[in-house]
Design a protein around this motif. Structure first.
Motif, mmCIF file in Angstrom:
data_model
loop_
_atom_site.group_PDB
_atom_site.id
_atom_site.type_symbol
_atom_site.label_atom_id
_atom_site.label_comp_id
_atom_site.label_asym_id
_atom_site.label_seq_id
_atom_site.Cartn_x
_atom_site.Cartn_y
_atom_site.Cartn_z
ATOM 1 N N UNK A 79 -5.958 6.157 3.866
ATOM 2 C CA UNK A 79 -5.979 5.042 2.922
ATOM 3 C C UNK A 79 -6.589 5.496 1.600
ATOM 4 N N UNK A 80 -5.935 5.129 0.515
ATOM 5 C CA UNK A 80 -6.434 5.363 -0.842
ATOM 6 C C UNK A 80 -6.912 4.027 -1.382
ATOM 7 N N UNK A 81 -8.172 3.974 -1.827
ATOM 8 C CA UNK A 81 -8.757 2.746 -2.366
ATOM 9 C C UNK A 81 -8.719 2.816 -3.888
ATOM 10 N N UNK A 82 -8.191 1.747 -4.495
ATOM 11 C CA UNK A 82 -8.179 1.650 -5.958
ATOM 12 C C UNK A 82 -8.950 0.386 -6.325
ATOM 13 N N UNK A 83 -10.105 0.559 -6.967
ATOM 14 C CA UNK A 83 -10.952 -0.578 -7.316
ATOM 15 C C UNK A 83 -10.491 -1.229 -8.621
ATOM 16 N N UNK A 84 -11.042 -2.394 -8.869
ATOM 17 C CA UNK A 84 -10.634 -3.228 -9.994
ATOM 18 C C UNK A 84 -10.681 -2.496 -11.343
ATOM 19 N N UNK A 85 -11.718 -1.708 -11.576
ATOM 20 C CA UNK A 85 -11.836 -1.017 -12.862
ATOM 21 C C UNK A 85 -10.703 -0.004 -13.057
ATOM 22 N N UNK A 86 -10.303 0.689 -11.969
ATOM 23 C CA UNK A 86 -9.195 1.645 -12.081
ATOM 24 C C UNK A 86 -7.863 0.911 -12.264
ATOM 25 N N UNK A 87 -7.706 -0.240 -11.601
ATOM 26 C CA UNK A 87 -6.492 -1.045 -11.761
ATOM 27 C C UNK A 87 -6.364 -1.469 -13.221
ATOM 28 N N UNK A 88 -7.467 -1.930 -13.808
ATOM 29 C CA UNK A 88 -7.445 -2.359 -15.215
ATOM 30 C C UNK A 88 -7.082 -1.187 -16.123
ATOM 31 N N UNK A 89 -7.628 -0.016 -15.842
ATOM 32 C CA UNK A 89 -7.319 1.170 -16.647
ATOM 33 C C UNK A 89 -5.840 1.523 -16.522
ATOM 34 N N UNK A 90 -5.289 1.417 -15.329
ATOM 35 C CA UNK A 90 -3.865 1.709 -15.132
ATOM 36 C C UNK A 90 -2.995 0.689 -15.856
#
Length: 132
Positions: A79-90
Motif C-alpha cells: 500500500x502507498x499512502x498519499x496524505x492530504x498535503x501531497x494530494x494538494x501539491x499534486x
C-alpha cells in the motif's frame, strides 16, 4: 597579543567559511535506494526507497483527504499512502490521483509499518511519476 573585536570577527568569519566549504565538499549526495516490493522488510523502516510498479487500486480515506494506492511490481504488492498535503501539491500540478490507476509509475517514499503490514508513505507530491 590583544584580541580585539575586529580580530575575533575575522576569525569567526574564516572559520565559518572553512566549515561551509567543508560541508559542500564532503557531504555525499543522497541517493534513494531502488528496491523490489518483495525486498521491503521491517529492517527498512524509515528508509526512503524508489519502486517502479503499477497502480492496481486507488481508494480514498473516509474523509476523502488522503489516498491509499495498491502498487504491484510483479514481485508483490504494498500500500502507498498519499496524505492530504501531497494530494494538494499534486492537484496544483493538475494531476488527479485517479489518473494513476493501471499506469506504470515510479514511487519514492518512506517505508513504514501499520498494523503489522509494511507500507510506503509518499515523500512529496512530486514523488509519484508516470513512466510509461
Amino acid at each position: 597579543m590583544d584580541i580585539t573585536d575586529d580580530k575575533l570577527l575575522k576569525i569567526a568569519l574564516v572559520t565559518s567559511l572553512i566549515g561551509l566549504i567543508g560541508l559542500i565538499l564532503f557531504t555525499p549526495s543522497i541517493e534513494v535506494k531502488e528496491v523490489k516490493i518483495e525486498d521491503v522488510t521491517r529492517s527498512m523502516i524509515d528508509e526512503e526507497v524508489s519502486i517502479d510498479c503499477v497502480v492496481s487500486e486507488v481508494k480514498s480515506s473516509r474523509s476523502g483527504s488522503s489516498y491509499f494506492l495498491t502498487i504491484n511490481d510483479g514481485t508483490g504488492q504494498i500500500t502507498l499512502i498519499i496524505f492530504e498535503s501531497q494530494v494538494a501539491q499534486m492537484q496544483t500540478n493538475n494531476l488527479e490521483i485517479e489518473d494513476f490507476k493501471d499506469k506504470k509509475v515510479n514511487v519514492v517514499g518512506t517505508v513504514t509499518e501499520y498494523n503489522g503490514e509494511m507500507e510506503i508513505v509518499l515523500s512529496s507530491g512530486d514523488s509519484l511519476k508516470i513512466i510509461e
